[in-house]
Design a protein around this motif. Structure first.
Motif, mmCIF file in Angstrom:
data_model
loop_
_atom_site.group_PDB
_atom_site.id
_atom_site.type_symbol
_atom_site.label_atom_id
_atom_site.label_comp_id
_atom_site.label_asym_id
_atom_site.label_seq_id
_atom_site.Cartn_x
_atom_site.Cartn_y
_atom_site.Cartn_z
ATOM 1 N N VAL A 53 0.849 -1.188 0.000
ATOM 2 C CA VAL A 53 0.000 0.000 0.000
ATOM 3 C C VAL A 53 0.887 1.241 0.000
ATOM 4 N N ALA A 54 0.603 2.184 -0.884
ATOM 5 C CA ALA A 54 1.386 3.416 -0.958
ATOM 6 C C ALA A 54 0.663 4.531 -0.223
ATOM 7 N N ASP A 55 1.402 5.268 0.577
ATOM 8 C CA ASP A 55 0.823 6.421 1.267
ATOM 9 C C ASP A 55 0.322 7.431 0.230
ATOM 10 N N GLY A 56 -0.963 7.697 0.267
ATOM 11 C CA GLY A 56 -1.539 8.631 -0.692
ATOM 12 C C GLY A 56 -1.868 8.013 -2.036
ATOM 13 N N GLY A 57 -1.572 6.738 -2.220
ATOM 14 C CA GLY A 57 -1.881 6.054 -3.472
ATOM 15 C C GLY A 57 -0.768 6.156 -4.496
ATOM 16 N N TYR A 58 -0.754 5.240 -5.431
ATOM 17 C CA TYR A 58 0.233 5.261 -6.522
ATOM 18 C C TYR A 58 -0.196 6.277 -7.573
ATOM 19 N N GLY A 59 0.798 6.886 -8.186
ATOM 20 C CA GLY A 59 0.495 7.802 -9.278
ATOM 21 C C GLY A 59 0.141 7.066 -10.547
ATOM 22 N N ALA A 60 0.692 5.863 -10.724
ATOM 23 C CA ALA A 60 0.420 5.078 -11.925
ATOM 24 C C ALA A 60 0.642 3.611 -11.589
ATOM 25 N N ALA A 61 -0.015 2.752 -12.363
ATOM 26 C CA ALA A 61 0.183 1.306 -12.248
ATOM 27 C C ALA A 61 0.295 0.732 -13.643
ATOM 28 N N LEU A 62 1.246 -0.164 -13.836
ATOM 29 C CA LEU A 62 1.456 -0.830 -15.111
ATOM 30 C C LEU A 62 1.190 -2.318 -14.917
#
Length: 678
Positions: free
Chosen positions: A505-514
């Motif tokens: 889990v990324a703090d604040g969410g991921y900017g992108a996912a591939l």
């Protein structure tokens, strides 16, 4: 011979010693002298309780639900007391219990009944299910001083803001708090803090004076749920159970629930049997995860165990996930549960932008994309997110470096010359080796064209991390997979390479996912390939920021494929409904009930001879199992209509009993509704 002298013995004849007086045997207890015992024996033909006499000396220690030792077939074995009776229906003489192991009632009436129902549904034995339901005894934990029987503190009313985003979410909490038992299949929104939502539903249930059992797939999920429950319920209101705990700590926590000192238990699949009194809510998160399927006989699924408990006790049900299984969809379409979902406007505002791209060979590439085997749009999305200081998630279906290789000239699969196993490469400087026997293959030569050069057929997570590290020089690269799973990552520019299920889990969410190499998921020879692909993708997409904050997902897949369409619209319910319709038309679970019989060819044939097929059923096969260690292994499938599921399980259990009674040498593994059907 003088008086007092002993009798003379004739030479060569032994003197018979004086006969001792027979000692009196144990006396049975005056009240309820018979104990009905579930003996710990897994043989199918002995799957029934047995009656024993209770010695008067152990009267107070032999309690319903307690552990005892009995003599069975000349051996001392363990057992659980199911009941104390005035008399037995057995016409013969009863043996006495050997001893009472503990007066702790560890098997409640509810768990005993549910265990029997689970055994009957999965064609197993009660002894096997009880091994899953009741942990091994730890004397030190059991003998610890009990806490005082003080009433449990009140729980504050949970906040309903998070649930109000769903059309009937607030009503669901209100029903729980009022003591009712709503049953729902919850489609979680992207970015949803699902542990907090489960904790709020639990708090509503506890306020009605009832208990709750919550089951999650793995330890990372349990840690998040444990923290959320502590924040919402307060300290000391629940316990968490998992295999990561030691035997003493696990048994100590389990006893707290058994003794009524807590009303809430959270844990992995074994916690589905947690002894919570006045059970008002059962909940499971991500029920499609294969970790919920028990790998030991009789192979029950945690979802079905919880549904059985809810049906038996009249409790509420909450099945939550980002994706949706066909089994959960069947509960909705049958009317047994209702759908708990958000309106389309809310879904759009919470979802990231999803962009599908076709085969990478058809995409234009720049130098960076060529080095990283990424389509241009994926490379650009990652570069922009990193420039904004956000982490980028890269999901790779295969772990390792190069888990599969082929001939560079003719593309034939590279195989070991000793065992024909697939060749793999563990690092950029390693020698190719066999994944089956471990033999080094430095002298490999293609059997088709004679070439000695190898190429990558499948690229693993570690090789992907190496390539992306070169493409985005200077950017930190973190990996999460079998060698080490990350729980969280900070809100800073970094590439996070993860295999499905290990995404942190990324703090604040991921900017992108591939989402790379979709073919590895979609082309699996598995009934659940499409459903599992959407589940894994949805779990990754849910970690990305909404499109309003720049979140983007690039899926390396054809946009016309139904599973990709479901991801684009974030509509797992539509995909599950379509999947269920297809399985109904083809006669596959969960529209029908199916069992697999796996074993040596002669053992499977012998089992089928003893098996009485229920009316309307059919046997498919047997066929050889290609991936089995023994070349003689075969598998047969038995299919019946859904309403004949219990009849199928009973027939399978009877056939297993016939074979165990005559001590058939080779076992046959019986799996009812197997999680994988290849």
């Amino acid at each position: 011979m003088n008086e007092g002298e002993g009798q003379l013995a004739l030479r060569g004849l032994a003197v018979r010693p004086a006969r001792r007086k027979a000692t009196a045997g144990p006396e049975p207890a005056e009240r309820l002298p018979v104990a009905r015992v579930a003996v710990d024996m897994s043989l199918a033909h002995l799957d029934r309780p047995f009656d024993y006499l209770v010695p008067a000396t152990a009267d107070e220690q032999v309690v319903p639900g307690g552990r005892v030792r009995v003599r069975f077939s000349g051996q001392l074995v363990d057992g659980f007391v199911l009941a104390r009776l005035e008399a037995s229906e057995h016409p013969g003489k009863l043996a006495f219990l050997q001893r009472a192991v503990s007066a702790e009632a560890v098997l409640s009436t509810e768990i005993g009944t549910v265990a029997r129902q689970v055994a009957d549904r999965y064609a197993g034995t009660l002894a096997d299910v009880l091994r899953l339901a009741v942990p091994p005894r730890h004397a030190r934990a059991e003998n610890a001083a009990r806490t005082t029987d003080e009433p449990l503190p009140e729980v504050a009313a949970p906040a309903a803001d998070g649930w109000q985003r769903y059309a009937t979410g607030a009503a669901y909490l209100t029903a729980l708090q009022d003591g009712r038992s709503p049953r729902a299949v919850w489609g979680a929104l992207p970015g949803e803090d699902w542990p907090a939502r489960l904790a709020e539903a639990t708090a509503a249930c506890v306020r009605s004076g009832r208990g709750a059992v919550l089951v999650v797939p793995d330890q990372r999920d349990l840690d998040r749920l444990d923290a959320a429950l502590t924040a919402v319920l307060g300290d000391g209101q629940h316990v968490s159970l998992s295999a990561a705990l030691g035997p003493e700590a696990r048994y100590r926590r389990w006893l707290r629930a058994s003794r009524g000192q807590v009303r809430v238990v959270a844990g992995t699949r074994a916690a589905a049997f947690a002894p919570v009194a006045d059970l008002g809510l059962v909940a499971i998160w991500d029920d499609g995860d294969d970790l919920h399927a028990e790998p030991r006989a009789p192979y029950p699924h945690a979802r079905q165990v919880l549904l059985t408990r809810a049906q038996h006790g009249g409790g509420a049900v909450l099945i939550g996930a980002y994706g949706r299984t066909a089994e959960a969809q069947l509960l909705i379409e049958s009317g047994w549960a209702h759908e708990l979902a958000a309106d389309r406007a809310v879904v759009r505002s919470a979802s990231p932008r999803v962009v599908p791209v076709g085969d990478e060979r058809d995409q234009e590439r720049d130098a960076g994309a060529m080095a990283a085997r990424l389509p241009t749009i994926a490379w650009q999305a990652a570069r922009k997110a990193l420039a904004d200081g956000a982490p980028v998630l890269v999901q790779v279906p295969r772990r390792g470096y190069l888990p599969s290789m082929s001939c560079e000239r003719c593309r034939a699969s590279a195989r070991c010359s000793a065992c024909s196993g697939p060749l793999a490469l563990s690092s950029g400087h390693a020698v190719p080796s066999c994944r089956w026997c471990g033999r080094l293959a430095g002298d490999w030569t293609c059997s088709e064209c004679g070439s000695r050069r190898l190429r990558a057929a499948v690229v693993g997570a570690r090789r992907t991390a190496e390539e992306l590290g070169r493409a985005f020089a200077g950017t930190p690269v973190r990996t999460s997979g079998r060698d080490g799973v990350l729980a969280t990552v900070p809100a800073e520019a970094a590439l996070v390479i993860a295999t499905p299920g290990a995404e942190p889990v990324a703090d604040g969410g991921y900017g992108a996912a591939l989402l790379l190499d979709s073919w590895a998921l979609l082309t699996r020879a598995d009934l659940r390939a499409s459903e599992e692909t959407l589940r894994r993708w949805a779990n990754a997409v849910a970690l990305v920021r909404p499109a309003q904050r720049g979140g983007i997902v690039v899926a390396h897949a054809d946009g016309s494929v139904p599973v990709v369409q479901a991801l684009l619209r974030w509509d797992p319910g539509w995909h599950a409904s379509s999947e269920l319709a297809d399985r109904t038309a083809l006669g596959f679970p969960p529209a029908v009930r199916m069992a697999s019989l796996t074993g040596r060819a002669d053992a499977v044939a012998d089992f089928l001879q003893a098996f009485h097929l229920p009316e309307g059923g059919e046997v498919l096969g047997p066929v050889a199992v290609s991936d089995a260690e023994d070349e003689d292994t075969e598998r047969a499938l038995v299919r019946v209509r859904r309403g004949a599921g219990l009849a199928l399980a009973a027939a399978l259990h009877q056939a297993a009993g016939v074979r165990s009674a005559r001590k058939a040498p080779d076992p046959v593994r019986i799996q009812v509704d197997p999680s994988e059907l290849i």
